[in-house]
Scaffold this motif. Sequence first.
Motif, short mmCIF file in Angstrom:
data_model
loop_
_atom_site.label_atom_id
_atom_site.label_comp_id
_atom_site.label_asym_id
_atom_site.label_seq_id
_atom_site.Cartn_x
_atom_site.Cartn_y
_atom_site.Cartn_z
N GLU A 45 6.76 22.84 30.26
CA GLU A 45 6.35 21.56 29.44
C GLU A 45 4.81 21.68 29.39
O GLU A 45 4.17 21.29 28.35
CB GLU A 45 6.91 20.21 30.16
CG GLU A 45 8.41 20.13 29.68
CD GLU A 45 8.60 19.59 28.20
OE1 GLU A 45 7.60 19.16 27.52
OE2 GLU A 45 9.81 19.02 27.78
N ARG A 46 4.09 21.92 30.68
CA ARG A 46 2.89 22.09 30.60
C ARG A 46 2.42 23.08 29.67
O ARG A 46 1.27 22.77 29.03
CB ARG A 46 2.43 22.03 32.11
CG ARG A 46 0.93 21.88 32.30
CD ARG A 46 0.65 21.80 33.94
NE ARG A 46 1.01 23.14 34.64
CZ ARG A 46 1.91 23.11 35.55
NH1 ARG A 46 3.09 22.39 35.48
NH2 ARG A 46 2.37 24.53 36.17
N SER A 58 2.01 21.95 26.17
CA SER A 58 1.22 20.69 25.86
C SER A 58 -0.27 21.16 25.47
O SER A 58 -0.83 20.62 24.84
CB SER A 58 1.19 19.71 26.96
OG SER A 58 0.86 20.54 28.42
#
Length: 272
Positions: A69-70, A73
């Motif tokens: 997810e990081r 992003s």
Amino acid sequence: MIFHYAIKVLTYHTVDLTFKRGVAMNNIITNRLKQGYRTVEFPSSDIKLPATYRGRPVLNQEVSDEEVERVASVCPMGAVNPEDRTLDLGKCIFCGRCLKIEQDFIRFTTDYRMFALKREGLIIKDTLKEPDTKSKHLSTIKKLFGKSVNLREVCAGGCNACDLDINVLNTPVYDLSRFGIKFVASPRHADGLVVTGPVTKNMELALMKTYDAIPSPKFVIAVGTCAISGGIFKENEEVVGGVDKILPVDLYIPGCPPHPFTSLYAFVKFFK
């Protein structure tokens, strides 16, 4: 008297021009001898690209969902899908932003060998698989164009980086023509179409006319992220998007821009 003067002037300029041409030719020969043989053997295991080159990526599926997810992003292109834990090389611009954060999900190698025969082939979960170049469709292309193929290149919009690196293929270092592959000026002399840049609305008609002018059977090659998905221009209202939105694409070459060795490898595998 005027006649004799004109003869002297003409003779002087002729001798001067001949001398200058002789000097220029001598410089060319001298430089050629100094430089030696520059054409790279290809394919070859001796091709080593710099450590800073971002080539074929490798994904580590052992990391946590939070780490994926990081990474997603910080990706400006939305190339990382955190749900499927995949990377879309058709969207990736190899900018390296994902490398600026602490993560182990994506690692870029120095492997320049990247191409796909289908759009979905660019969506990877581990690394880019080598396409089956012995398929029936590709066997037909190899049979028809394997010994000699003419390409017409069209920049359908974009920054020209892909065009410049395609042009490099015609230099003595890469020497694309030794494989019987060359670019031509007229689509009526071409066997296939090479497209770079996102298809802008201003270039859509010109691109379609060029495609229609190429005799059948023919093929389409999309070079670079912009030609594949629209790239950084995909949200612009003046951009249609990737080439496959309006034309059937037979070969996808990812990169922003693709390294000349990447395009050379894809061309040779596709036709040979």
